[in-house]
Each structure stands twice: as structure tokens, then as C-alpha cells.
Design an enzyme around this catalytic site. Structure first.
Site, short mmCIF file in Angstrom:
data_model
loop_
_atom_site.label_atom_id
_atom_site.label_comp_id
_atom_site.label_asym_id
_atom_site.label_seq_id
_atom_site.Cartn_x
_atom_site.Cartn_y
_atom_site.Cartn_z
N ASN A 55 0.87 -1.18 0.00
CA ASN A 55 0.00 0.00 0.00
C ASN A 55 0.90 1.23 0.00
OD1 ASN A 55 -2.40 -1.53 0.22
ND2 ASN A 55 -2.11 -1.71 2.43
N GLY A 96 -4.41 3.14 1.83
CA GLY A 96 -4.44 2.35 3.06
C GLY A 96 -3.11 2.22 3.77
N GLN A 97 -2.07 2.94 3.30
CA GLN A 97 -0.79 2.85 4.02
C GLN A 97 -0.91 3.60 5.34
OE1 GLN A 97 2.73 4.34 1.97
NE2 GLN A 97 4.11 3.34 3.43
N HIS A 110 6.67 -1.86 3.39
CA HIS A 110 6.43 -3.24 3.85
C HIS A 110 5.57 -3.96 2.83
CE1 HIS A 110 3.37 -0.56 5.59
NE2 HIS A 110 2.53 -1.56 5.43
N HIS A 170 2.94 -6.87 2.29
CA HIS A 170 1.99 -7.77 2.94
C HIS A 170 2.00 -9.11 2.19
CE1 HIS A 170 -0.53 -4.76 5.29
NE2 HIS A 170 0.01 -3.93 4.40
P1 AMP Z 1 -0.40 -0.58 5.95
O1 AMP Z 1 -1.81 -0.20 6.38
O2 AMP Z 1 -0.30 -1.13 4.56
O3 AMP Z 1 0.56 0.56 6.23
O4 AMP Z 1 0.01 -1.80 6.88
C1 AMP Z 1 0.40 -1.63 8.20
C2 AMP Z 1 0.13 -2.94 8.89
O5 AMP Z 1 0.87 -2.95 10.10
C3 AMP Z 1 -1.33 -3.16 9.26
O6 AMP Z 1 -1.81 -4.32 8.61
C4 AMP Z 1 -1.29 -3.30 10.79
O7 AMP Z 1 -2.20 -4.27 11.26
C5 AMP Z 1 0.14 -3.69 11.03
N1 AMP Z 1 0.69 -3.37 12.34
C6 AMP Z 1 0.54 -2.21 13.03
N2 AMP Z 1 1.23 -2.26 14.18
C7 AMP Z 1 1.84 -3.47 14.22
C8 AMP Z 1 2.70 -4.14 15.15
N3 AMP Z 1 3.09 -3.56 16.30
N4 AMP Z 1 3.12 -5.39 14.87
C9 AMP Z 1 2.72 -6.00 13.73
N5 AMP Z 1 1.94 -5.42 12.80
C10 AMP Z 1 1.49 -4.18 13.04
#
Ligand code: AMP
Ligand code: ZN
Length: 113
Positions: A86, A92-93, A99, A101
């Protein structure tokens, strides 16, 4: 390491995460809010804001993220999986450390929401 970056802190082991795999360039850990039976985040150890920036600044890292995704999927016997970056809040980022997914273990519809 960027001050205040959640994923930099996970890479530095300053914040606990459920780490499932690691390579020279990347770390993989379970998403805290999984959207599928397998929902792993694969992040470069060095901070870049998004996938495009990573591709320009450290292109080998992009390949490494996808190689690790493939290895995790194979080790779990996933018959199919989805890999998503994202980029930007509108897409949705929510964490601005690039990162990938990795989602799998259930049937995934298309197009995504
Ligand atoms: P995005 O929305 O693509 O930026 O993805 C961020 C992701 O990080 C989301 O799917 C969250 O659920 C995940 N996330 C947020 N905090 C943590 C954490 N402490 N450990 C693991 N995943 C996390
Ligand atoms: Zn970071």
C-alpha cells in the site's frame, strides 16, 4: 533508523513482534491484525518510506522481500497467496516504512476493496 518509526523499532528489536523469518536485508513478522490465516509483513531493515523509494534507493531489497515471501509461502504449503504494497494514505498505508503484505491461507477475492 528513523525516530518514531514503528517498523524501525521492530527491526531493532526495541518493540516485540512475532518474527517468522529473516534474511540479510529483510525481516518478516506476523501482522498484529491478521486479515487472513497467513498475514505476514516483510520489511527492509533499512528505512524507506514506500516501495517506489525502496526500488530507487536499494533495488536488491525489493527482490529480497519477494524471495522471502515466496519462501514463507512455500514453507507453509500455500497453494496461492497475495503480495501487496500500500502506498499513501488513500491506498491504506498507515505505517510509512515500506512493507510487503503476504496474505494467504484462504480464498482471496478480486478486486480488493
Ligand atoms: P499498511 O496499512 O499497509 O501501512 O500496513 C500496516 C500494517 O501494520 C497493518 O496491517 C497493521 O495491522 C500492522 N501493524 C501495526 N502495528 C503493528 C505491530 N506492532 N506489529 C505488527 N503489525 C502491526
Ligand atoms: Zn522505519
Amino acid at each position: 533508523m528513523v525516530m518514531g518509526c514503528l517498523f524501525c523499532k521492530i527491526v531493532a528489536l526495541e518493540i516485540p513482534a512475532d518474527i517468522v523469518a529473516e534474511s540479510e536485508l529483510s525481516v518478516a513478522f506476523n501482522d498484529i491484525s491478521p486479515q487472513a490465516p497467513t498475514h505476514v509483513l516483510i520489511v527492509p531493515k533499512v528505512h524507506f518510506q514506500n516501495a517506489a523509494e525502496l526500488a530507487y534507493e536499494q533495488p536488491d531489497s525489493i527482490a529480497d522481500l519477494f524471495q522471502l515471501a515466496g519462501e514463507i509461502a512455500e514453507s507453509r504449503g500455500l497453494s496461492g497467496y497475495r503480495t501487496v504494497f500500500n502506498t499513501g494514505a488513500e491506498a491504506g498505508q498507515s505505517v510509512f516504512h515500506a512493507h510487503l503484505h503476504l496474505l494467504g491461507g484462504r480464498s482471496l477475492s478480486w478486486p480488493p476493496g
